[in-house]
Design an enzyme around this catalytic site. Sequence first.
Site, PDB file in Angstrom:
ATOM      1  N   ASP A   1       9.865   3.672 -14.262  1.00  0.00           N
ATOM      2  CA  ASP A   1       8.599   3.491 -14.105  1.00  0.00           C
ATOM      3  C   ASP A   1       7.805   4.798 -14.141  1.00  0.00           C
ATOM      4  O   ASP A   1       8.671   5.631 -13.904  1.00  0.00           O
ATOM      5  CB  ASP A   1       8.270   2.345 -13.027  1.00  0.00           C
ATOM      6  CG  ASP A   1       6.747   1.970 -13.070  1.00  0.00           C
ATOM      7  OD1 ASP A   1       6.229   1.940 -14.013  1.00  0.00           O
ATOM      8  OD2 ASP A   1       6.200   2.155 -11.773  1.00  0.00           O
TER       9      ASP A   1
ATOM     10  N   ASP B   1       3.814   5.174 -12.823  1.00  0.00           N
ATOM     11  CA  ASP B   1       3.001   5.074 -11.795  1.00  0.00           C
ATOM     12  C   ASP B   1       3.552   4.792 -10.350  1.00  0.00           C
ATOM     13  O   ASP B   1       4.503   3.973 -10.304  1.00  0.00           O
ATOM     14  CB  ASP B   1       1.671   4.213 -11.915  1.00  0.00           C
ATOM     15  CG  ASP B   1       0.754   4.810 -13.171  1.00  0.00           C
ATOM     16  OD1 ASP B   1       0.844   5.869 -13.203  1.00  0.00           O
ATOM     17  OD2 ASP B   1       0.531   3.731 -13.639  1.00  0.00           O
TER      18      ASP B   1
ATOM     19  N   ASP C   1      -3.917   5.291 -13.770  1.00  0.00           N
ATOM     20  CA  ASP C   1      -5.125   4.362 -14.070  1.00  0.00           C
ATOM     21  C   ASP C   1      -6.308   4.468 -13.070  1.00  0.00           C
ATOM     22  O   ASP C   1      -7.662   4.557 -13.422  1.00  0.00           O
ATOM     23  CB  ASP C   1      -4.671   2.883 -14.341  1.00  0.00           C
ATOM     24  CG  ASP C   1      -4.350   2.849 -15.952  1.00  0.00           C
ATOM     25  OD1 ASP C   1      -4.637   3.472 -16.827  1.00  0.00           O
ATOM     26  OD2 ASP C   1      -3.667   1.609 -16.253  1.00  0.00           O
TER      27      ASP C   1
ATOM     28  N   ASP D   1       3.400   0.629 -17.813  1.00  0.00           N
ATOM     29  CA  ASP D   1       2.017   0.110 -18.145  1.00  0.00           C
ATOM     30  C   ASP D   1       0.828   1.027 -18.120  1.00  0.00           C
ATOM     31  O   ASP D   1      -0.367   0.426 -17.900  1.00  0.00           O
ATOM     32  CB  ASP D   1       1.724  -1.298 -17.061  1.00  0.00           C
ATOM     33  CG  ASP D   1       1.036  -2.292 -17.806  1.00  0.00           C
ATOM     34  OD1 ASP D   1       0.668  -2.077 -19.010  1.00  0.00           O
ATOM     35  OD2 ASP D   1       0.691  -3.165 -17.160  1.00  0.00           O
TER      36      ASP D   1
ATOM     37  N   ASP E   1       8.809   0.574  -8.801  1.00  0.00           N
ATOM     38  CA  ASP E   1       8.091   0.428  -7.417  1.00  0.00           C
ATOM     39  C   ASP E   1       7.512  -0.977  -7.259  1.00  0.00           C
ATOM     40  O   ASP E   1       7.419  -1.607  -6.404  1.00  0.00           O
ATOM     41  CB  ASP E   1       7.182   1.344  -7.116  1.00  0.00           C
ATOM     42  CG  ASP E   1       6.325   1.526  -8.013  1.00  0.00           C
ATOM     43  OD1 ASP E   1       4.710   0.720  -7.684  1.00  0.00           O
ATOM     44  OD2 ASP E   1       6.193   1.753  -9.240  1.00  0.00           O
TER      45      ASP E   1
END
Length: 244
Positions: A10, A12, A21, A100, A181
């Site tokens: 991942d 972030d 974001d 994402d 996470d």
Amino acid sequence: MTNKILVALDFDHTIIDENSDLFVLNLVPNKELPQDIKDKYRHDGWVEYMGEIFQFLHRHGITAKSVEDCMHQIPLTTGMMDLLQYVGDSEKYEVIIISDSNSVFIDFILTNFNLKQKITKVFTNPAEFSNSGCLMVNRYHTQDWCDLSTVNLCKGHILQQYIQERKDQGINFSKVMYIGDGSNDLCPGLTLRSQDYLCPRLGFSLLKKISKLQKGEEKSLSPQVLPWDTALDILSLLKNIDAK
């Protein structure tokens, strides 16, 4: 077939120690979004919500350079540079990102840390700046088959599709390590095998989800679980695997 180890991460709160974001909101005047923007948030429309924010920033004179400079302020998580250099410099590994976030943010940050060449492939929401300088983000895809993932990005689907594509090309992943996470990182974790590793970051929601699974309240989990505090914990495991 050539055997390799796949390291999937991942972004972030995994590669970086922030949510990109949310970090970009530092560019909002007075760091407070107006209520009419906040009211546009929908739980199944995060990409569209961020699009409203980027338009707001653009209207207030925030340039592409300002966005880039903002992303350059985000630190890597502790030990992540060591981990990515170790796996990125070895032909035994392939390294992919499934996030994402968006392609512009990830590109800015990887470039800033000179890490782009360490990553085999990035799967994220495609983004670009318009001719007028507004950041435009689109969904990676629109899915209706997985209620563990966001509507715009099923991480488990992406992971398994990549594994199959590489198998078709003659690359077999003897082990897969997924590092994340958040709650949406459970989906790819459920696709892993017993020889694979799911690595949830301590103090975040993925570990709580895994703990619930291990108590037998929901679906079963096959991979070995390695909670991590810093990326050095993961690097230590990989070095032990390589030494065998």
